[in-house]
Write a protein that holds these residues in place. Structure first.
Motif, PDB file in Angstrom:
ATOM      1  N   ASP A   1       1.395  -1.381  -0.303  1.00  0.00           N
ATOM      2  CA  ASP A   1      -0.231   0.481   0.051  1.00  0.00           C
ATOM      3  C   ASP A   1       1.232   1.248   0.083  1.00  0.00           C
ATOM      4  OD1 ASP A   1      -1.962  -1.530  -0.262  1.00  0.00           O
ATOM      5  OD2 ASP A   1      -2.583  -1.785   2.075  1.00  0.00           O
TER       6      ASP A   1
ATOM      7  N   ARG B   1      -3.153   4.099  -2.498  1.00  0.00           N
ATOM      8  CA  ARG B   1      -3.360   3.563  -3.291  1.00  0.00           C
ATOM      9  C   ARG B   1      -2.749   1.082  -3.600  1.00  0.00           C
ATOM     10  NH1 ARG B   1      -5.141   4.584  -8.370  1.00  0.00           N
ATOM     11  NH2 ARG B   1      -4.973   7.172  -8.955  1.00  0.00           N
ATOM     12  N   LYS B   2      -3.879   0.510  -3.891  1.00  0.00           N
ATOM     13  CA  LYS B   2      -3.210  -0.765  -3.280  1.00  0.00           C
ATOM     14  C   LYS B   2      -1.964  -1.347  -4.659  1.00  0.00           C
ATOM     15  CE  LYS B   2      -6.345  -1.713  -0.160  1.00  0.00           C
ATOM     16  NZ  LYS B   2      -5.541  -1.917   1.203  1.00  0.00           N
ATOM     17  N   TRP B   3      -1.089  -1.584  -4.716  1.00  0.00           N
ATOM     18  CA  TRP B   3      -0.158  -2.015  -5.774  1.00  0.00           C
ATOM     19  C   TRP B   3       0.590  -3.328  -5.608  1.00  0.00           C
ATOM     20  CZ3 TRP B   3       0.681   1.703  -9.408  1.00  0.00           C
ATOM     21  CH2 TRP B   3       0.609   3.068  -9.098  1.00  0.00           C
TER      22      TRP B   3
ATOM     23  N   ASP C   1      -1.345  -0.529  -9.753  1.00  0.00           N
ATOM     24  CA  ASP C   1      -2.213  -0.603  -8.622  1.00  0.00           C
ATOM     25  C   ASP C   1      -3.751  -1.312  -8.960  1.00  0.00           C
ATOM     26  OD1 ASP C   1      -4.867   2.069  -9.451  1.00  0.00           O
ATOM     27  OD2 ASP C   1      -3.465   1.418 -10.777  1.00  0.00           O
ATOM     28  N   ASP C   2      -4.309  -1.082  -7.571  1.00  0.00           N
ATOM     29  CA  ASP C   2      -5.837  -2.335  -7.979  1.00  0.00           C
ATOM     30  C   ASP C   2      -6.847  -1.792  -9.010  1.00  0.00           C
ATOM     31  OD1 ASP C   2      -6.213  -0.401  -6.190  1.00  0.00           O
ATOM     32  OD2 ASP C   2      -7.790  -1.734  -5.089  1.00  0.00           O
ATOM     33  N   LYS C   3      -7.077  -0.222  -9.461  1.00  0.00           N
ATOM     34  CA  LYS C   3      -8.061   0.236 -10.126  1.00  0.00           C
ATOM     35  C   LYS C   3      -7.880   0.250 -11.223  1.00  0.00           C
ATOM     36  CE  LYS C   3      -9.351   2.911  -6.054  1.00  0.00           C
ATOM     37  NZ  LYS C   3      -9.572   4.164  -5.422  1.00  0.00           N
TER      38      LYS C   3
ATOM     39  N   GLU D   1      -5.583   2.021 -12.613  1.00  0.00           N
ATOM     40  CA  GLU D   1      -5.616   3.202 -13.320  1.00  0.00           C
ATOM     41  C   GLU D   1      -4.043   3.678 -13.885  1.00  0.00           C
ATOM     42  OE1 GLU D   1      -9.104   4.898 -10.908  1.00  0.00           O
ATOM     43  OE2 GLU D   1      -7.491   5.638  -9.915  1.00  0.00           O
ATOM     44  N   TYR D   2      -3.594   2.938 -13.489  1.00  0.00           N
ATOM     45  CA  TYR D   2      -1.632   3.398 -13.352  1.00  0.00           C
ATOM     46  C   TYR D   2      -1.171   2.189 -13.604  1.00  0.00           C
ATOM     47  CZ  TYR D   2      -1.771   8.356 -12.114  1.00  0.00           C
ATOM     48  OH  TYR D   2      -2.466  10.074 -12.457  1.00  0.00           O
TER      49      TYR D   2
ATOM     50  N   ASN E   1      -6.850  12.621 -11.324  1.00  0.00           N
ATOM     51  CA  ASN E   1      -6.718  11.070 -10.712  1.00  0.00           C
ATOM     52  C   ASN E   1      -4.923  11.128 -10.359  1.00  0.00           C
ATOM     53  OD1 ASN E   1      -7.281   8.986  -9.292  1.00  0.00           O
ATOM     54  ND2 ASN E   1      -6.668   7.791 -11.697  1.00  0.00           N
TER      55      ASN E   1
ATOM     56  N   GLU F   1      -0.443   9.734  -6.755  1.00  0.00           N
ATOM     57  CA  GLU F   1      -0.725   9.559  -5.640  1.00  0.00           C
ATOM     58  C   GLU F   1      -1.671  10.121  -5.089  1.00  0.00           C
ATOM     59  OE1 GLU F   1       2.618  10.271  -2.848  1.00  0.00           O
ATOM     60  OE2 GLU F   1       4.094   9.597  -4.936  1.00  0.00           O
ATOM     61  N   LEU F   2      -2.536   9.712  -3.945  1.00  0.00           N
ATOM     62  CA  LEU F   2      -3.710   9.663  -4.257  1.00  0.00           C
ATOM     63  C   LEU F   2      -3.770  10.776  -2.318  1.00  0.00           C
ATOM     64  CD1 LEU F   2      -6.005   7.426  -5.668  1.00  0.00           C
ATOM     65  CD2 LEU F   2      -5.887   9.167  -6.026  1.00  0.00           C
TER      66      LEU F   2
END
Length: 278
Positions: free
Chosen positions: A146, A150-152, A181-183, A185-186, A273, A276-277
């Motif tokens: 993490d 994000r979760k990587w 990442d788990d979404k 998105e990257y 987006n 890093e959030l």
């Protein structure tokens, strides 16, 4: 003769290990939070030497080279091909340097006319998995972490004996071949690698300011709301204020301020987006 042969062999081995390895990654990004169909893809370099590594955009390198040639040719700004530079636009405006001896990670990014540098203060805590797979020619192993909100998931290979990877990712028993990442998105995917003479020095227009990560984030937010305050004196690699057509007089400062603020807000929207959030 035997002694000369041994010296020559030693020098050859020294030269081989002194070379820098360049790993080319395909970076896929969804930087617009409101438009996940807007997918950006470009290449980035991870250059690894005995002392350090540097991660940066391929387009950044091409842009630097074009600017350097123009200035070395004595033409200055007037000789720069604007259309060509436009083709080198990048969503990877930052660079990440990892110092091998100190194990420190430095992040560099431009805000306005200056370069801000901070030392990463959050360790990467990897969870190793026994799961293995194959990506291209490499046998890879899975690890997760993490980081930055994000979760990587990373896949690394011990076939490439570098405890390194793209962006800020490092610290696994081999080179990271893929991380996402788990979404979805990257993602960073290793495409190829080859040797180069040395890690290049990136052009750094403007002042370089060393700050804490929290201060960098504050300045970044301030720039989004008041970009003019960062640009008062010009310079920093930014072109001089444009002149009005016809008479050649300066444009209305209020109009210039409005246009700049609109442009920064539009850029902020397109990059709502970030990788890093938090």
């Amino acid at each position: 003769m035997k002694k000369i042969g041994i010296i020559a062999l030693a020098l050859f081995i020294q030269n081989v290990f002194a070379q820098t390895n360049r790993f080319v990654y395909q970076v896929t990004m969804k930087p617009d939070a409101e438009n996940k169909n807007d997918i950006k893809t470009e290449h980035a370099y991870l250059d690894i030497s005995a002392e350090k590594s540097l991660f940066y955009s391929e387009n950044r390198a091409k842009r630097d080279s074009t600017l350097q040639k123009a200035f070395q040719g004595g033409g200055g700004r007037g000789s720069i091909n604007r259309e060509q530079l436009e083709g080198f636009r990048t969503n990877i405006n930052y660079s990440v340097e990892k110092d091998k001896s100190s194990q420190k990670v430095y992040y560099k990014d431009r805000i306005g006319r200056d370069i801000y540098v901070y030392e990463e203060d959050r360790p990467l805590n990897w969870k190793m998995s026994s799961e293995t797979s194959k990506i291209g020619e490499y046998k890879v192993q899975k690890a997760t972490t993490d980081f930055g909100g994000r979760k990587w998931t990373a896949w690394f290979t011990t076939d490439l004996p570098y405890q390194d990877g793209p962006y800020k990712f490092s610290g696994l028993p081999g080179l990271i071949v893929k991380v996402e990442d788990d979404k979805g998105e990257y993602s960073f995917d290793l495409m190829k690698n080859y040797k180069i003479a040395e890690i290049p020095t990136l052009n750094q227009f403007g002042n370089t300011l060393k700050v804490k990560r929290t201060d960098y984030l504050k300045q970044q937010q301030k720039y989004k709301t008041d970009p003019i305050s960062f640009m008062q004196n010009g310079g920093g690699g930014f072109p001089a204020p444009p002149r009005a057509g016809g008479g050649g007089g300066n444009q209305n400062p209020a109009d210039m301020r409005k246009r700049m603020e609109e442009r920064v807000k539009e850029e902020a929207k397109k990059n709502s987006n970030p990788i890093e959030l938090q």
